[in-house]
Design a protein around this motif. Structure first.
Motif, PDB file in Angstrom:
ATOM      1  N   ILE A  33      -7.332   3.353  -8.355  1.00  8.22           N
ATOM      2  CA  ILE A  33      -8.330   2.276  -8.316  1.00  8.22           C
ATOM      3  C   ILE A  33      -7.734   1.031  -7.667  1.00  8.22           C
ATOM      4  N   ALA A  34      -6.496   0.690  -8.022  1.00  7.55           N
ATOM      5  CA  ALA A  34      -5.841  -0.477  -7.424  1.00  7.55           C
ATOM      6  C   ALA A  34      -5.671  -0.292  -5.920  1.00  7.55           C
ATOM      7  N   LEU A  35      -5.342   0.904  -5.487  1.00  9.44           N
ATOM      8  CA  LEU A  35      -5.182   1.187  -4.061  1.00  9.44           C
ATOM      9  C   LEU A  35      -6.515   1.074  -3.326  1.00  9.44           C
ATOM     10  N   ILE A  36      -7.587   1.544  -3.934  1.00 12.21           N
ATOM     11  CA  ILE A  36      -8.912   1.428  -3.329  1.00 12.21           C
ATOM     12  C   ILE A  36      -9.331  -0.031  -3.219  1.00 12.21           C
ATOM     13  N   VAL A  37      -9.105  -0.810  -4.272  1.00  8.83           N
ATOM     14  CA  VAL A  37      -9.460  -2.238  -4.247  1.00  8.83           C
ATOM     15  C   VAL A  37      -8.641  -2.960  -3.190  1.00  8.83           C
ATOM     16  N   LEU A  38      -7.365  -2.680  -3.125  1.00  8.63           N
ATOM     17  CA  LEU A  38      -6.499  -3.314  -2.128  1.00  8.63           C
ATOM     18  C   LEU A  38      -6.959  -2.994  -0.710  1.00  8.63           C
ATOM     19  N   ASN A  39      -7.324  -1.742  -0.484  1.00  5.83           N
ATOM     20  CA  ASN A  39      -7.807  -1.340   0.827  1.00  5.83           C
ATOM     21  C   ASN A  39      -9.146  -2.002   1.156  1.00  5.83           C
ATOM     22  N   ALA A  40     -10.033  -2.127   0.175  1.00  3.52           N
ATOM     23  CA  ALA A  40     -11.331  -2.773   0.400  1.00  3.52           C
ATOM     24  C   ALA A  40     -11.158  -4.249   0.737  1.00  3.52           C
TER      25      ALA A  40
ATOM     26  N   GLU B 179       0.818  -1.210   0.000  1.00  2.04           N
ATOM     27  CA  GLU B 179       0.000   0.000   0.000  1.00  2.04           C
ATOM     28  C   GLU B 179       0.854   1.264   0.000  1.00  2.04           C
ATOM     29  N   ARG B 180       1.929   1.248   0.767  1.00  4.21           N
ATOM     30  CA  ARG B 180       2.810   2.418   0.786  1.00  4.21           C
ATOM     31  C   ARG B 180       3.476   2.638  -0.559  1.00  4.21           C
ATOM     32  N   VAL B 181       3.930   1.556  -1.187  1.00  2.00           N
ATOM     33  CA  VAL B 181       4.573   1.676  -2.502  1.00  2.00           C
ATOM     34  C   VAL B 181       3.560   2.149  -3.543  1.00  2.00           C
ATOM     35  N   LEU B 182       2.349   1.589  -3.503  1.00  3.06           N
ATOM     36  CA  LEU B 182       1.309   1.984  -4.446  1.00  3.06           C
ATOM     37  C   LEU B 182       0.920   3.448  -4.256  1.00  3.06           C
ATOM     38  N   ALA B 183       0.826   3.891  -3.022  1.00  2.00           N
ATOM     39  CA  ALA B 183       0.507   5.293  -2.751  1.00  2.00           C
ATOM     40  C   ALA B 183       1.628   6.216  -3.228  1.00  2.00           C
ATOM     41  N   ALA B 184       2.870   5.813  -3.016  1.00  2.55           N
ATOM     42  CA  ALA B 184       4.004   6.623  -3.471  1.00  2.55           C
ATOM     43  C   ALA B 184       4.050   6.680  -4.998  1.00  2.55           C
ATOM     44  N   MET B 185       3.798   5.549  -5.642  1.00  4.01           N
ATOM     45  CA  MET B 185       3.771   5.533  -7.110  1.00  4.01           C
ATOM     46  C   MET B 185       2.665   6.439  -7.642  1.00  4.01           C
ATOM     47  N   THR B 186       1.493   6.376  -7.012  1.00  5.76           N
ATOM     48  CA  THR B 186       0.373   7.206  -7.445  1.00  5.76           C
ATOM     49  C   THR B 186       0.708   8.686  -7.298  1.00  5.76           C
ATOM     50  N   ALA B 187       1.226   9.053  -6.142  1.00  5.68           N
ATOM     51  CA  ALA B 187       1.566  10.460  -5.912  1.00  5.68           C
ATOM     52  C   ALA B 187       2.641  10.939  -6.884  1.00  5.68           C
ATOM     53  N   THR B 188       3.617  10.092  -7.162  1.00  3.00           N
ATOM     54  CA  THR B 188       4.698  10.475  -8.069  1.00  3.00           C
ATOM     55  C   THR B 188       4.193  10.645  -9.495  1.00  3.00           C
ATOM     56  N   VAL B 189       3.431   9.676  -9.969  1.00  3.45           N
ATOM     57  CA  VAL B 189       2.935   9.734 -11.354  1.00  3.45           C
ATOM     58  C   VAL B 189       2.017  10.937 -11.546  1.00  3.45           C
ATOM     59  N   VAL B 190       1.089  11.134 -10.622  1.00  6.91           N
ATOM     60  CA  VAL B 190       0.162  12.256 -10.748  1.00  6.91           C
ATOM     61  C   VAL B 190       0.909  13.582 -10.575  1.00  6.91           C
ATOM     62  N   GLY B 191       1.849  13.644  -9.642  1.00  7.83           N
ATOM     63  CA  GLY B 191       2.619  14.869  -9.436  1.00  7.83           C
ATOM     64  C   GLY B 191       3.438  15.263 -10.653  1.00  7.83           C
TER      65      GLY B 191
ATOM     66  N   ALA C 154       3.295  14.733 -24.040  1.00  4.90           N
ATOM     67  CA  ALA C 154       2.708  13.389 -23.967  1.00  4.90           C
ATOM     68  C   ALA C 154       2.621  12.850 -22.542  1.00  4.90           C
ATOM     69  N   LEU C 155       3.425  13.367 -21.638  1.00  5.76           N
ATOM     70  CA  LEU C 155       3.460  12.838 -20.272  1.00  5.76           C
ATOM     71  C   LEU C 155       2.115  12.903 -19.561  1.00  5.76           C
ATOM     72  N   PRO C 156       1.399  14.026 -19.565  1.00  2.36           N
ATOM     73  CA  PRO C 156       0.083  14.028 -18.906  1.00  2.36           C
ATOM     74  C   PRO C 156      -0.924  13.099 -19.586  1.00  2.36           C
ATOM     75  N   LEU C 157      -0.788  12.924 -20.888  1.00  2.16           N
ATOM     76  CA  LEU C 157      -1.713  12.050 -21.605  1.00  2.16           C
ATOM     77  C   LEU C 157      -1.575  10.590 -21.176  1.00  2.16           C
ATOM     78  N   VAL C 158      -0.400  10.224 -20.729  1.00  2.00           N
ATOM     79  CA  VAL C 158      -0.152   8.859 -20.259  1.00  2.00           C
ATOM     80  C   VAL C 158      -0.209   8.791 -18.738  1.00  2.00           C
ATOM     81  N   GLY C 159       0.305   9.805 -18.069  1.00  2.00           N
ATOM     82  CA  GLY C 159       0.433   9.785 -16.615  1.00  2.00           C
ATOM     83  C   GLY C 159      -0.889   9.842 -15.872  1.00  2.00           C
ATOM     84  N   PHE C 160      -1.821  10.661 -16.324  1.00  2.00           N
ATOM     85  CA  PHE C 160      -3.089  10.766 -15.615  1.00  2.00           C
ATOM     86  C   PHE C 160      -3.895   9.466 -15.651  1.00  2.00           C
ATOM     87  N   PRO C 161      -4.020   8.793 -16.799  1.00  2.00           N
ATOM     88  CA  PRO C 161      -4.721   7.496 -16.780  1.00  2.00           C
ATOM     89  C   PRO C 161      -4.004   6.441 -15.925  1.00  2.00           C
ATOM     90  N   ILE C 162      -2.679   6.431 -15.950  1.00  2.00           N
ATOM     91  CA  ILE C 162      -1.944   5.483 -15.113  1.00  2.00           C
ATOM     92  C   ILE C 162      -2.167   5.808 -13.636  1.00  2.00           C
TER      93      ILE C 162
END
Length: 92
Positions: free
Chosen positions: A74-81, A19-31, A60-68
């Motif tokens: 979504i993966a973090l929410i499913v994992l938490n659920a 969960e920590r790695v997934l949260a860090a990846m999410t924050a990094t990609v979106v940031g 091109a980065l936002p075009l790929v980064g935001f969907p990722i």
């Protein structure tokens, strides 16, 4: 350094390493995507129309980064659920 209780820190806090790695990846990609998006806005305002150098990647980065980032959230929410469901089943 030894721990008196023998538990791992992530088990005591309820947050697993995944969960920590997934949260860090999410924050990094979106940031990074937000920074690239702002750079594109500033570049367009400044009149940059030349598509050479680093600009194609920046555009091109936002075009790929935001969907990722969305998929990672979504993966973090499913994992938490799943974790909460398992905990609720174990408690009852």
């Amino acid at each position: 350094m030894s721990r008196a209780s023998g538990e791992r820190p992530q088990e005591r806090s309820g947050i697993s390493r995944v969960e920590r790695v997934l949260a860090a990846m999410t924050a990094t990609v979106v940031g990074v995507s937000v920074v690239a998006f702002v750079a594109v806005l500033i570049g367009n305002y400044a009149g940059v129309v030349d598509g050479s150098g680093i600009w194609p990647v920046v555009v091109a980065l936002p075009l790929v980064g935001f969907p990722i980032g969305f998929l990672l959230i979504i993966a973090l929410i499913v994992l938490n659920a799943v974790k909460r469901s398992r905990r609720a089943r174990a408690d009852s």
